[in-house]
Write a protein that holds these residues in place. Structure first.
Motif, PDB file in Angstrom:
ATOM      1  N   GLY A 354      32.604  13.616 -20.147  1.00  0.00           N
ATOM      2  CA  GLY A 354      32.816  15.043 -19.983  1.00  0.00           C
ATOM      3  C   GLY A 354      31.816  15.675 -19.025  1.00  0.00           C
ATOM      4  O   GLY A 354      31.525  16.862 -19.117  1.00  0.00           O
ATOM      5  N   ASP A 355      31.285  14.869 -18.117  1.00  0.00           N
ATOM      6  CA  ASP A 355      30.292  15.385 -17.175  1.00  0.00           C
ATOM      7  C   ASP A 355      31.011  15.848 -15.899  1.00  0.00           C
ATOM      8  O   ASP A 355      31.154  15.105 -14.923  1.00  0.00           O
ATOM      9  N   ALA A 356      31.470  17.104 -15.940  1.00  0.00           N
ATOM     10  CA  ALA A 356      32.283  17.621 -14.838  1.00  0.00           C
ATOM     11  C   ALA A 356      31.485  17.644 -13.532  1.00  0.00           C
ATOM     12  O   ALA A 356      32.024  17.342 -12.462  1.00  0.00           O
ATOM     13  N   GLY A 357      30.200  17.973 -13.628  1.00  0.00           N
ATOM     14  CA  GLY A 357      29.363  18.056 -12.427  1.00  0.00           C
ATOM     15  C   GLY A 357      29.269  16.702 -11.739  1.00  0.00           C
ATOM     16  O   GLY A 357      29.443  16.592 -10.518  1.00  0.00           O
ATOM     17  N   ALA A 358      29.011  15.664 -12.536  1.00  0.00           N
ATOM     18  CA  ALA A 358      28.894  14.314 -11.963  1.00  0.00           C
ATOM     19  C   ALA A 358      30.234  13.874 -11.369  1.00  0.00           C
ATOM     20  O   ALA A 358      30.286  13.302 -10.265  1.00  0.00           O
ATOM     21  N   ALA A 359      31.327  14.175 -12.074  1.00  0.00           N
ATOM     22  CA  ALA A 359      32.653  13.766 -11.581  1.00  0.00           C
ATOM     23  C   ALA A 359      32.936  14.447 -10.243  1.00  0.00           C
ATOM     24  O   ALA A 359      33.365  13.794  -9.276  1.00  0.00           O
ATOM     25  N   LEU A 360      32.664  15.739 -10.180  1.00  0.00           N
ATOM     26  CA  LEU A 360      32.917  16.487  -8.941  1.00  0.00           C
ATOM     27  C   LEU A 360      32.030  15.938  -7.813  1.00  0.00           C
ATOM     28  O   LEU A 360      32.478  15.789  -6.676  1.00  0.00           O
ATOM     29  N   GLY A 361      30.785  15.624  -8.177  1.00  0.00           N
ATOM     30  CA  GLY A 361      29.853  15.061  -7.188  1.00  0.00           C
ATOM     31  C   GLY A 361      30.421  13.781  -6.577  1.00  0.00           C
ATOM     32  O   GLY A 361      30.402  13.614  -5.353  1.00  0.00           O
ATOM     33  N   ILE A 362      30.929  12.892  -7.411  1.00  0.00           N
ATOM     34  CA  ILE A 362      31.475  11.619  -6.907  1.00  0.00           C
ATOM     35  C   ILE A 362      32.727  11.884  -6.062  1.00  0.00           C
ATOM     36  O   ILE A 362      32.904  11.326  -4.981  1.00  0.00           O
ATOM     37  N   LEU A 363      33.585  12.783  -6.557  1.00  0.00           N
ATOM     38  CA  LEU A 363      34.829  13.076  -5.840  1.00  0.00           C
ATOM     39  C   LEU A 363      34.540  13.621  -4.438  1.00  0.00           C
ATOM     40  O   LEU A 363      35.229  13.286  -3.472  1.00  0.00           O
ATOM     41  N   GLU A 364      33.504  14.448  -4.361  1.00  0.00           N
ATOM     42  CA  GLU A 364      33.193  15.060  -3.064  1.00  0.00           C
ATOM     43  C   GLU A 364      32.414  14.096  -2.165  1.00  0.00           C
ATOM     44  O   GLU A 364      32.778  13.878  -1.014  1.00  0.00           O
ATOM     45  N   ALA A 365      31.364  13.492  -2.749  1.00  0.00           N
ATOM     46  CA  ALA A 365      30.479  12.662  -1.921  1.00  0.00           C
ATOM     47  C   ALA A 365      31.242  11.465  -1.346  1.00  0.00           C
ATOM     48  O   ALA A 365      30.965  11.025  -0.233  1.00  0.00           O
ATOM     49  N   GLU A 366      32.193  10.950  -2.081  1.00  0.00           N
ATOM     50  CA  GLU A 366      32.884   9.750  -1.610  1.00  0.00           C
ATOM     51  C   GLU A 366      34.248  10.083  -1.001  1.00  0.00           C
ATOM     52  O   GLU A 366      35.098   9.197  -0.848  1.00  0.00           O
ATOM     53  N   ALA A 367      34.444  11.365  -0.732  1.00  0.00           N
ATOM     54  CA  ALA A 367      35.668  11.835  -0.068  1.00  0.00           C
ATOM     55  C   ALA A 367      36.926  11.342  -0.776  1.00  0.00           C
ATOM     56  O   ALA A 367      37.929  11.017  -0.151  1.00  0.00           O
ATOM     57  N   ILE A 368      36.852  11.291  -2.098  1.00  0.00           N
ATOM     58  CA  ILE A 368      38.044  10.896  -2.875  1.00  0.00           C
ATOM     59  C   ILE A 368      38.988  12.091  -2.959  1.00  0.00           C
ATOM     60  O   ILE A 368      40.192  11.960  -2.900  1.00  0.00           O
ATOM     61  N   TRP A 369      38.355  13.278  -3.085  1.00  0.00           N
ATOM     62  CA  TRP A 369      39.168  14.483  -3.233  1.00  0.00           C
ATOM     63  C   TRP A 369      39.325  15.201  -1.906  1.00  0.00           C
ATOM     64  O   TRP A 369      38.385  15.310  -1.150  1.00  0.00           O
ATOM     65  N   GLN A 370      40.529  15.691  -1.633  1.00  0.00           N
ATOM     66  CA  GLN A 370      40.707  16.589  -0.488  1.00  0.00           C
ATOM     67  C   GLN A 370      41.677  17.687  -0.872  1.00  0.00           C
ATOM     68  O   GLN A 370      42.568  17.479  -1.712  1.00  0.00           O
ATOM     69  N   PRO A 371      41.522  18.867  -0.291  1.00  0.00           N
ATOM     70  CA  PRO A 371      42.433  19.959  -0.634  1.00  0.00           C
ATOM     71  C   PRO A 371      43.865  19.620  -0.238  1.00  0.00           C
ATOM     72  O   PRO A 371      44.099  18.731   0.596  1.00  0.00           O
ATOM     73  N   LEU A 372      44.805  20.343  -0.828  1.00  0.00           N
ATOM     74  CA  LEU A 372      46.218  20.087  -0.496  1.00  0.00           C
ATOM     75  C   LEU A 372      46.504  20.462   0.948  1.00  0.00           C
ATOM     76  O   LEU A 372      45.924  21.424   1.454  1.00  0.00           O
ATOM     77  N   PRO A 373      47.419  19.744   1.581  1.00  0.00           N
ATOM     78  CA  PRO A 373      47.825  20.177   2.916  1.00  0.00           C
ATOM     79  C   PRO A 373      48.578  21.502   2.807  1.00  0.00           C
ATOM     80  O   PRO A 373      49.097  21.822   1.743  1.00  0.00           O
TER      81      PRO A 373
END
Ligand SMILES: Nc1ncnc2c1ncn2[C@@H]1O[C@H](COP(=O)(O)OP(=O)(O)OP(=O)(O)O)[C@@H](O)[C@H]1O
Length: 577
Positions: A354-373
């Motif tokens: 349940g560590d939302a901060g860490a999850a978001l950090g990984i998603l952003e730092a490793e470019a896993i997440w990107q905004p919708l086109p």
């Protein structure tokens, strides 16, 4: 629900009308309709706090002819602050009682033989420093020492490997009278995966072939095991118990309250029940969150059982649990599939914790997440993703004739959507992709290369909700190929029961399957369906790579939300009497 808050679910309305004829006031009717709708959404009951009852509605519950207390036979049961449909109150109380009884009732075990077997079947690499590498041995000891074992763990933590070792230990307990073993799972796909994994692993077991032969080759669905018939219900029940000594249930997180209760009712008192699953995954589509609620107490085994486990396994075991159920749980922590430092492993762990901060950090730092086109560019962006993700599939469609090869290429990648409906839901996105990818579609929208997912069981054809097949052209006709135990089965598209395209599947539909790479699509705004469990389930479908597209609000909403289901099971199992 309709915008004014009244349920628009026809069955709920009919039920409310029926209660009206039995003398229920309008307030109680409204409440009953809300309850029925909540059950359809997966809740086992309605907590009165959640219903935000007006004082007059609260007052009208008292003395209502349709409402009873626990033990009464009335359509609605009020148990403390939880309102149930009678049937669900019965499922829940019976299931809790059956689990607690099974947890407390111990089988006879030859501990010397067990101790030796544990060391042989579960050797430890040197230098285990609390990395969870001994968890499998502990889990196996629990599964032999008790009539109920719940082995929970994320992907690749060795649940199947452990269960094979457990079966070997049980066979060694009394080699002259090998136990009758049933392997089951809630869906056909999960049952096939379990059987395949056990068949592959059986070769490696240190067991005489004659004994190893007592491990079944096949696994079946729970409905099949229990002899389910749509009109007659379950053939096996307390009066017609299953002729089994050990029942293994894989993917137990997908088993709902009613089905789990039916299983426990049909299980003979002496039999061992081993539940395998991932407690952090999305709960069943049916009402209940049974596995998560069984696994709710984190305190480990009771001290006396911890000491016994420690003596038997040679491992340090601590525990301050209470009640017999605490002795039946083991959580496998070490993933043998993901490197602990890899992004999927770290992301899964952050979501579990349940560590939302860490999850978001990984998603952003490793470019896993990107905004919708942007919406106007969506169709092209999707087609691009599909063509890249399924590059080998499209190549195979052009060059291969062997369904098995085409299917293997298809299995590598999945496009998952959090939602079914709405502009970012699987239905709309599949229509967008059909329009772009179909070459020379036939009547009914069938075309070469179209993946389809079955939406309705058809026992006669042997096709079940969730089965995925590929439409392939050959000899001038289109046929849809479904993988099965004995190779592929092909059907004319016109013969299929209700089905739809499967370029995009919902996360729920993907449960129980794994792929090399996935792309998860979240919508353009937050939505109550989005939860941490949904993200965790999607991320852990991937073996190699995961990507995520979605609006930041949707992602943050999902990270912040826990999927909560109203139910009294956890309290019945874990609150001291
Ligand atoms: N103790 C172990 N030592 C080394 N490798 C192991 C061990 N346990 C499991 N593995 C390997 O890890 C992989 C995953 O194991 P297994 O399939 O048993 O896990 P699972 O939890 O059932 O996975 P799934 O996510 O598919 O349900 C397999 O390749 C297996 O051989």
């Amino acid at each position: 629900m309709s915008p004014d808050g009244t349920p628009d679910f026809p069955l709920a309305r009919h039920f409310a009308e029926l209660l009206g004829r039995l003398g229920a006031t309008a307030e109680v009717q409204d409440l009953a309709a809300i309850l029925m709708t909540r059950v359809a959404d997966g809740h086992s009951c309605l907590t009165l706090e959640a219903a935000l009852l007006a004082p007059e509605a609260q007052a009208s519950l008292d003395g209502s002819p349709v409402l009873g207390a626990p033990g009464d036979f009335r359509p609605l049961i009020l148990d403390g602050h939880r309102l149930y449909l009678y049937r669900f109150w019965q499922y829940e109380t019976r299931l809790a009682a059956a689990l607690l009884k099974r947890a407390a009732d111990l089988p006879e075990v030859d501990e010397e033989r067990l101790g030796a077997g544990l060391l042989r079947h579960f050797p430890l690499p040197a230098g285990d420093q609390g990395m969870g590498l001994g968890d499998q041995r502990l889990a196996a000891a629990v599964a032999v020492l008790r009539r109920l074992a719940v082995i929970s763990g994320g992907p690749g933590t060795g649940k199947t490997t452990t269960v094979l070792g457990v079966l070997a230990l049980l066979l060694e307990q009394d080699p002259l009278r090998p136990p009758r073993i049933a392997l089951t799972a809630p869906t056909g796909k999960a049952a096939t995966r379990l059987a395949d994994a056990l068949r592959a692993g059986r070769q490696r077991l240190d067991l005489p072939p004659l004994l190893a032969g007592a491990i079944p080759d096949e696994a079946q669905t729970l409905h099949r095991l229990l002899g389910y018939h749509p009109e007659r219900g379950f053939a096996h029940d307390a009066d017609h118990p299953l002729p089994m000594d050990v029942v293994v249930v894989d993917e137990a997180s997908m088993v709902g309250l009613a089905l789990m209760e039916a299983l426990l009712r049909a299980l003979p008192a002496h039999a061992r029940l081993i539940l395998l699953g991932d407690r952090d995954q999305l709960a069943s589509v049916e009402a209940g969150a049974v596995l998560a609620e069984i696994c709710a107490a984190p305190a480990g085994p009771r001290p006396a059982f911890a000491a016994r486990l420690s003596a038997l396994t040679g491992l340090p075991v601590g525990g301050a649990g209470e009640g017999p159920l605490a002795d039946c749980m083991v959580h496998l922590r070490h993933s043998y599939r993901f490197a602990a430092g890899g992004s999927i492993g770290r992301l899964a762990r952050a979501l579990q914790q349940g560590d939302a901060g860490a999850a978001l950090g990984i998603l952003e730092a490793e470019a896993i997440w990107q905004p919708l086109p942007a919406e106007q560019g969506l169709a092209s962006a999707l087609v691009e993703v599909v063509r890249a993700g399924w590059k080998e599939y499209f190549r195979a469609l052009q060059r291969e004739v062997e369904p098995a090869r085409i299917h293997a290429a298809w299995e590598r990648f999945r496009l998952l959507s959090a939602l079914r409906q709405g502009p970012w839901g699987a239905e709309v996105l599949n229509a967008v992709l059909d329009a772009r990818l179909a070459r020379a579609p036939r009547r009914g929208g069938h075309y070469h290369g179209r993946p389809v997912i079955i939406r309705q069981n058809d026992g006669a054809l042997g096709l079940f909700n969730g089965d995925v097949g590929l439409t392939l052209a050959g000899a001038g006709q289109l046929r849809v190929f479904f993988p099965g135990r004995e190779g592929f089965r092909a059907f004319a598209p016109e013969r299929l029961p209700a089905h739809e395209s499967a370029w995009v599947m919902t996360v729920h539909q993907s449960q129980g399957s794994e792929f090399d790479d996935i792309l998860l699509l979240l919508p353009d705004a937050d939505n109550p369906v989005l939860s941490r469990e949904l993200l965790y389930t999607a991320v852990t479908r991937a073996r190699r790579g995961v990507r995520l597209w979605g609006a930041e609000a949707a992602l943050r909403g999902a990270l912040a939300r826990r999927m909560a289901r109203d139910s009294g099971l956890e309290a019945r199992l874990w609150s001291s009497p």
